[in-house]
Design a protein around this motif. Structure first.
Motif, PDB file in Angstrom:
ATOM      1  N   GLY A  15       0.794  -1.213   0.000  1.00 42.69           N
ATOM      2  CA  GLY A  15       0.000   0.000   0.000  1.00 42.69           C
ATOM      3  C   GLY A  15       0.829   1.267   0.000  1.00 42.69           C
ATOM      4  O   GLY A  15       0.299   2.360  -0.226  1.00 42.69           O
ATOM      5  N   GLY A  16       2.110   1.117   0.238  1.00 38.97           N
ATOM      6  CA  GLY A  16       3.003   2.269   0.286  1.00 38.97           C
ATOM      7  C   GLY A  16       3.490   2.685  -1.084  1.00 38.97           C
ATOM      8  O   GLY A  16       3.052   2.159  -2.114  1.00 38.97           O
ATOM      9  N   LYS A  65      -0.824  -0.261 -14.432  1.00 37.65           N
ATOM     10  CA  LYS A  65      -1.572   0.919 -14.871  1.00 37.65           C
ATOM     11  C   LYS A  65      -2.430   1.456 -13.734  1.00 37.65           C
ATOM     12  O   LYS A  65      -3.098   0.703 -13.036  1.00 37.65           O
ATOM     13  N   GLY A  66      -2.386   2.775 -13.571  1.00 36.04           N
ATOM     14  CA  GLY A  66      -3.141   3.393 -12.493  1.00 36.04           C
ATOM     15  C   GLY A  66      -2.403   3.424 -11.170  1.00 36.04           C
ATOM     16  O   GLY A  66      -2.819   4.124 -10.244  1.00 36.04           O
ATOM     17  N   ARG A  67      -1.310   2.672 -11.059  1.00 39.57           N
ATOM     18  CA  ARG A  67      -0.516   2.661  -9.823  1.00 39.57           C
ATOM     19  C   ARG A  67       0.869   3.258 -10.039  1.00 39.57           C
ATOM     20  O   ARG A  67       1.395   3.934  -9.161  1.00 39.57           O
ATOM     21  N   SER A  85       0.522   2.433  -4.242  1.00 37.70           N
ATOM     22  CA  SER A  85      -0.304   1.248  -3.956  1.00 37.70           C
ATOM     23  C   SER A  85       0.474  -0.041  -4.220  1.00 37.70           C
ATOM     24  O   SER A  85      -0.031  -0.965  -4.875  1.00 37.70           O
ATOM     25  N   LEU A  86       1.679  -0.083  -3.732  1.00 40.35           N
ATOM     26  CA  LEU A  86       2.549  -1.233  -3.991  1.00 40.35           C
ATOM     27  C   LEU A  86       1.994  -2.506  -3.388  1.00 40.35           C
ATOM     28  O   LEU A  86       1.356  -2.493  -2.324  1.00 40.35           O
ATOM     29  N   LYS A  87       2.250  -3.606  -4.104  1.00 39.59           N
ATOM     30  CA  LYS A  87       1.789  -4.924  -3.700  1.00 39.59           C
ATOM     31  C   LYS A  87       2.992  -5.844  -3.524  1.00 39.59           C
ATOM     32  O   LYS A  87       4.029  -5.619  -4.154  1.00 39.59           O
ATOM     33  N   PHE A 117       6.418  -5.755   1.530  1.00 37.78           N
ATOM     34  CA  PHE A 117       5.985  -6.774   2.486  1.00 37.78           C
ATOM     35  C   PHE A 117       4.552  -6.481   2.937  1.00 37.78           C
ATOM     36  O   PHE A 117       4.120  -5.332   2.995  1.00 37.78           O
ATOM     37  N   SER A 118       3.851  -7.558   3.250  1.00 34.91           N
ATOM     38  CA  SER A 118       2.443  -7.410   3.665  1.00 34.91           C
ATOM     39  C   SER A 118       2.322  -7.418   5.185  1.00 34.91           C
ATOM     40  O   SER A 118       3.290  -7.684   5.900  1.00 34.91           O
TER      41      SER A 118
END
Length: 118
Positions: A15-16, A65-67, A85-87, A117-118
């Motif tokens: 999310g960062g 796209k979009g992120r 919005s990193l995953k 990391f999550s």
């Protein structure tokens, strides 16, 4: 010859955001396109984003796209990759590349690690 130096990688929570930079030097007049690629552990290198050095026209991998946003500063010979919005699946070594045509990349940077990391 063109030399490329990436910076800005690191460790971030899901999310960062991170912003990668790639500074070009040498025969930069030869550059037609600048792009970002990534290689995740155990996977093939994949295209992430690219920008036409003159027109600013951009292309993206569908999953970013979009992120992610690629941009350039011609005066500084630098290209950026803003990643929001990193995953965890974005975890990879990210490489900057420059080429003399749209799909032909001639020069590569050394890579910068991005770990989410999550």
């Amino acid at each position: 010859q063109v030399q490329l130096v990436e910076s800005g990688g690191g460790l971030v929570q899901a999310g960062g955001s991170l912003r990668l930079s790639c500074a070009a030097s040498g025969r930069t007049v030869s550059i037609y396109t600048l792009g970002w690629f990534r290689r995740a552990p155990g996977k093939e290198r994949e295209f992430v984003a690219a920008i036409n050095w003159s027109t600013g026209i951009t292309r993206y991998l569908d999953s970013v796209k979009g992120r992610f946003t690629i941009s350039r500063d011609n005066a500084k010979n630098t290209v950026y990759l803003q990643m929001n919005s990193l995953k965890p699946e974005d975890t990879a070594v990210y490489y900057c590349a420059a080429g003399v045509s749209t799909f032909n990349y001639n020069w590569w940077g050394q890579g910068t690690q991005v770990t989410v990391f999550s």
